[in-house]
Write an enzyme that holds these catalytic residues in place. Sequence first.
Site, PDB file in Angstrom:
ATOM      1  N   GLN A  23       0.827  -1.200   0.000  1.00  0.00           N
ATOM      2  CA  GLN A  23       0.000   0.000   0.000  1.00  0.00           C
ATOM      3  C   GLN A  23       0.864   1.254   0.000  1.00  0.00           C
ATOM      4  O   GLN A  23       1.687   1.428   0.899  1.00  0.00           O
ATOM      5  CB  GLN A  23      -0.901  -0.007   1.237  1.00  0.00           C
ATOM      6  CG  GLN A  23      -1.822   1.191   1.383  1.00  0.00           C
ATOM      7  CD  GLN A  23      -2.542   1.162   2.714  1.00  0.00           C
ATOM      8  OE1 GLN A  23      -1.962   0.818   3.740  1.00  0.00           O
ATOM      9  NE2 GLN A  23      -3.807   1.528   2.721  1.00  0.00           N
TER      10      GLN A  23
ATOM     11  N   TYR B 208       0.380   4.698   0.673  1.00  0.00           N
ATOM     12  CA  TYR B 208      -0.452   5.788   1.187  1.00  0.00           C
ATOM     13  C   TYR B 208       0.391   6.832   1.948  1.00  0.00           C
ATOM     14  O   TYR B 208       0.502   7.973   1.558  1.00  0.00           O
ATOM     15  CB  TYR B 208      -1.529   5.218   2.124  1.00  0.00           C
ATOM     16  CG  TYR B 208      -2.835   4.857   1.453  1.00  0.00           C
ATOM     17  CD1 TYR B 208      -2.874   4.413   0.132  1.00  0.00           C
ATOM     18  CD2 TYR B 208      -4.027   4.920   2.138  1.00  0.00           C
ATOM     19  CE1 TYR B 208      -4.073   4.058  -0.469  1.00  0.00           C
ATOM     20  CE2 TYR B 208      -5.237   4.574   1.543  1.00  0.00           C
ATOM     21  CZ  TYR B 208      -5.246   4.150   0.241  1.00  0.00           C
ATOM     22  OH  TYR B 208      -6.436   3.815  -0.350  1.00  0.00           O
ATOM     23  N   SER B 209       0.978   6.427   3.081  1.00  0.00           N
ATOM     24  CA  SER B 209       1.626   7.376   3.992  1.00  0.00           C
ATOM     25  C   SER B 209       2.857   8.021   3.372  1.00  0.00           C
ATOM     26  O   SER B 209       3.583   7.401   2.598  1.00  0.00           O
ATOM     27  CB  SER B 209       2.032   6.663   5.286  1.00  0.00           C
ATOM     28  OG  SER B 209       0.903   6.153   5.950  1.00  0.00           O
TER      29      SER B 209
ATOM     30  N   GLU C 226      -9.165  -1.501   5.470  1.00  0.00           N
ATOM     31  CA  GLU C 226      -7.917  -1.594   6.222  1.00  0.00           C
ATOM     32  C   GLU C 226      -8.197  -1.509   7.718  1.00  0.00           C
ATOM     33  O   GLU C 226      -7.652  -2.283   8.507  1.00  0.00           O
ATOM     34  CB  GLU C 226      -6.960  -0.468   5.825  1.00  0.00           C
ATOM     35  CG  GLU C 226      -5.633  -0.568   6.582  1.00  0.00           C
ATOM     36  CD  GLU C 226      -4.721   0.634   6.343  1.00  0.00           C
ATOM     37  OE1 GLU C 226      -5.265   1.733   6.106  1.00  0.00           O
ATOM     38  OE2 GLU C 226      -3.504   0.477   6.409  1.00  0.00           O
TER      39      GLU C 226
ATOM     40  N   GLU D 291      -6.379   9.012  17.768  1.00  0.00           N
ATOM     41  CA  GLU D 291      -6.922  10.370  17.886  1.00  0.00           C
ATOM     42  C   GLU D 291      -7.676  10.771  16.620  1.00  0.00           C
ATOM     43  O   GLU D 291      -8.749  11.390  16.681  1.00  0.00           O
ATOM     44  CB  GLU D 291      -5.780  11.357  18.143  1.00  0.00           C
ATOM     45  CG  GLU D 291      -5.141  11.258  19.526  1.00  0.00           C
ATOM     46  CD  GLU D 291      -4.221  10.048  19.665  1.00  0.00           C
ATOM     47  OE1 GLU D 291      -3.879   9.421  18.638  1.00  0.00           O
ATOM     48  OE2 GLU D 291      -3.853   9.729  20.810  1.00  0.00           O
TER      49      GLU D 291
END
Length: 395
Positions: free
Chosen positions: A131, A133-134, A249, A379
């Site tokens: 993946q 993404y980040s 996910e 959070e």
Amino acid sequence: MSALEQFRTETRAWLEANCPMAMREPVSRPEDHCWGGRQWQFSCDDQRLWMERMAAKGWTAPQWAPEYGGAGLSAEQDAILREEMARINARVPVSNFGFWMLGPALLKFGSEQQKREHLPRIARGEIRWCQGYSEPGAGSDLASLQTRAQLKDDHFIVNGQKIWTSYANLADWIFCLVRTDADASKHNGISFLLFDMASAGITTRPIELISGESPFCETFFDDVQVPLANLVGTLHRGWDIAKYLLTHERDMIGGEPPGILRGQALGTLAADQLGRDDSGRLNAPLLRHQIAALDVDSLAFRAWVAQLRAGAEQGQGIGARSSLLKYVGTELNKRRYELMMDAMGTIGLEWDSARTRGGQLAREWLRSKGNSIEGGTSEVMLNIAAKRLLDLPDA
């Protein structure tokens, strides 16, 4: 005999005849989990045989249509298959991000050509996905990603960097979010691309973790060429796909049981270590109370997950509830590991001994700390729930 009862009878008979005995043991080592893919080294012949037999039946992706490598089972038939596999402790034959995340996204957003090209290869365990993404500068604000893809004629040129790309060094293909319109607002101008990790210009570098193991990588793209045909969905509208995929996910992360406990109850593990009282109960009242409370909360969580999945199978979206699913599931997982460490005492801290199988518990305990960060921090999950489920204003 009803049709479902007939299916159960036939399924039980097939599993008894085709599941090798070696595949009826709990997963106790990393190599016991079959990820599949071009680089996968089977731990034994039975692991390969089990995956191939299940894939031939379409039972590695039971509810996918046969033309996409599945068996076209109904939700009720799929549940029976899982129950019958659990009855003989049969391992999942192969699983990876292709099954958990990309597959559902392709079924919803992919073109017919993309479905027929990628889904059967996932179902047969031929391709392992990672993946993209980040990014280093984005943190939990995923939409601020800066990896760019410039469209030139019939292909994109991709440049940038991803981080925390799990198993990127072992993956064959990547599903990747890229910015295709730098002038659009951050949630627009993002596209969803698929490309081969063997493409020229891709570099991966493992990141060592506190657990001593390294499932994560940094991944760099330097003028990587990606065919236009590998764009999923509409150009600049990849954020819609990203959000949908994240629900799967978060379901996967929140619902994953701890590996070291597969096949045994936490209370049994604790009683074996700490002894039992005259009535046969765990001889540690406070820990016994904590384990009982965790068991009750876990049962409630599983019931909620089952309810959400049943609704999803009938076409009801999970939506923002996936955020709470991920939050509650990962918090339960961390509680479970803390109690396991309490039960094991100093033995649980042994890092390199045979009786802890090379410090497996300690490594998984440390690894569980990342559950409430990966896939969106706790959070962020609570913030999403506050705004989208409770309709509360921004803080």
